[in-house]
Design an enzyme around this catalytic site. Structure first.
Site, PDB file in Angstrom:
ATOM      1  N   LYS A  57       0.810  -1.345   0.037  1.00 47.44           N
ATOM      2  CA  LYS A  57      -0.023  -0.032  -0.286  1.00 47.44           C
ATOM      3  C   LYS A  57       0.819   1.358   0.058  1.00 47.44           C
ATOM      4  O   LYS A  57       1.965   1.168   0.689  1.00 47.44           O
ATOM      5  CB  LYS A  57      -0.994  -0.116   1.194  1.00 47.44           C
ATOM      6  CG  LYS A  57      -1.818   1.008   1.223  1.00 47.44           C
ATOM      7  CD  LYS A  57      -3.047   1.086   0.385  1.00 47.44           C
ATOM      8  CE  LYS A  57      -3.927   2.059   0.198  1.00 47.44           C
ATOM      9  NZ  LYS A  57      -5.249   1.961   1.272  1.00 47.44           N
ATOM     10  N   SER A  76      -2.322  -1.534  -3.857  1.00 46.49           N
ATOM     11  CA  SER A  76      -3.435  -0.578  -3.445  1.00 46.49           C
ATOM     12  C   SER A  76      -2.668   0.684  -3.344  1.00 46.49           C
ATOM     13  O   SER A  76      -1.545   1.040  -2.612  1.00 46.49           O
ATOM     14  CB  SER A  76      -4.234  -0.802  -2.180  1.00 46.49           C
ATOM     15  OG  SER A  76      -5.002  -2.062  -2.548  1.00 46.49           O
TER      16      SER A  76
END
Length: 366
Positions: free
Chosen positions: A160, A230
């Site tokens: 992330k 992400s």
């Protein structure tokens, strides 16, 4: 190394009651918590603030138990959130603990977890080779920490990292820095793609010379088979969580992975479960499904909008973004096999498996 895995239901982005109860009963030692991966009910876009709210809520809870500030908790524990619980997807968090263990060694490799954190990524580095190289370095750190020497033993790498926001775009403008795009939501594919290529580079899946500035988020034939990335506006660094099976681990779990060839690939779900060691015929029975601890997958709209020859409106729907369509579809397919809608499904697969495909990983009880 002994890794613990706990799935926590959440009634709202700020609900930390299940972790609070586990700490209160002694089921979880807060000092052993190293990471948390979860789904919140936001829109998953650049203006999804449910991820930041969830992180802060857990930081405040753990700060009280660890005697630290919320900021120090954030430096100690990796928080990875994906917004968007469309369809049957259920908001939840999967908590990971890690502790030394001198107990008897299992006959087979067990679940191991390594973590690597990059330096701060400047706005002008989002979606560039600088981001790729930073993530590759963090992957090397995570490999060493997990005690994994063979990249083939790695089954899931969750990353992330930051995307561009109006504030970071303005910062770059003040410094005269050039950006890959001026669209915050449009920066997501670049950020996700660069992080995935960083995993591919770090694991040796792709040679460094194949990664050039102009191919990021464009040449999708270059990819990692185990990366899941992400992007969010709440981060400045890239957080790498690397999962695999290691001979020195004493965890009660194993991890495996597969490939979803498209958004309705039930066989790919079963492939991941069997890769992790779950034995079943046809579809897992209710008893066998109880051995499934967590599932992590990516979701993507079909190339050109056609799914097995049939037209879909995922890419042409002006009201609902294709990532939301894809998450809903993939979540339902996985839940139909596992019987549990608390699944981590994240949209966008730039450089994560071949075009149109998506990675899926599963953790099961050994």
């Amino acid at each position: 190394m002994k890794v613990g895995v706990h799935k926590l239901a959440m009634s709202a982005p700020g609900d930390v009651s299940e972790l609070a109860a586990l700490i209160e009963t002694g089921a979880v030692n807060p000092r052993e918590i190293v990471a948390l991966v979860g789904k919140t009910e936001g829109n998953g876009g650049a203006n999804d603030f449910t991820r930041g709210l969830a992180t802060l809520s857990y930081q405040l809870l753990l700060a009280r138990h660890l005697g630290l500030s919320p900021e120090e908790v954030g430096q100690r524990i990796a928080f990875v959130w994906s917004g968007g619980t469309e369809g049957v997807l259920s908001p939840h968090a999967t908590l990971f603990t890690r502790a030394p263990d001198d107990g008897p060694m299992p006959a087979e490799p067990r679940l191991a977890l390594g973590i690597g954190i990059t330096r701060d990524i400047a706005p002008e580095e989002v979606g560039t080779t600088a981001m790729v190289e930073a993530v590759a370095g963090a992957v090397h750190t995570a490999l060493a920490e997990a005690g994994i020497t063979e990249p083939a033993d790695v089954h899931y790498v969750q990353v992330k990292g930051p995307l561009l926001t109006p504030a970071t775009i303005a910062d770059a403008d003040r410094r005269g820095a050039r950006l890959v795009t001026r669209d915050p939501n449009g920066s997501k594919p670049y950020a996700r793609g660069a992080m995935a290529l960083g995993v591919a580079l770090g694991l040796g899946e792709v040679a460094a010379e194949r990664i050039t500035p102009d191919m990021i988020a464009c040449d999708m034939e270059v990819f990692s088979a185990v990366a899941s990335t992400s992007a969010g506006g709440e981060l400045t660094k890239c957080e790498v969580l690397l999962f695999g099976n290691a001979p020195g681990a004493t965890s009660a779990f194993r991890i495996g992975h597969g490939v979803l060839k498209d958004a309705i690939d039930v066989a790919g779900v079963k492939e991941a479960l069997r890769s992790a060691g779950l034995s079943f015929h046809g579809t897992p029975s209710e008893e066998q499904a109880h051995e499934i601890v967590a599932v992590f997958a990516k979701a993507e709209a079909p190339v050109n909008g056609r799914l097995r020859g049939r037209r879909t409106t995922m890419l042409s729907d002006a009201d609902i973004h294709y990532e939301r369509h894809a998450r809903a579809a993939v979540g339902a397919v996985i839940a139909s096999v596992t019987g549990d809608p608390a699944i981590f499904v994240s949209g966008g697969t730039e450089h994560q498996c071949a075009p149109g495909a998506a990675p899926i990983a599963a953790i099961v009880r050994a």
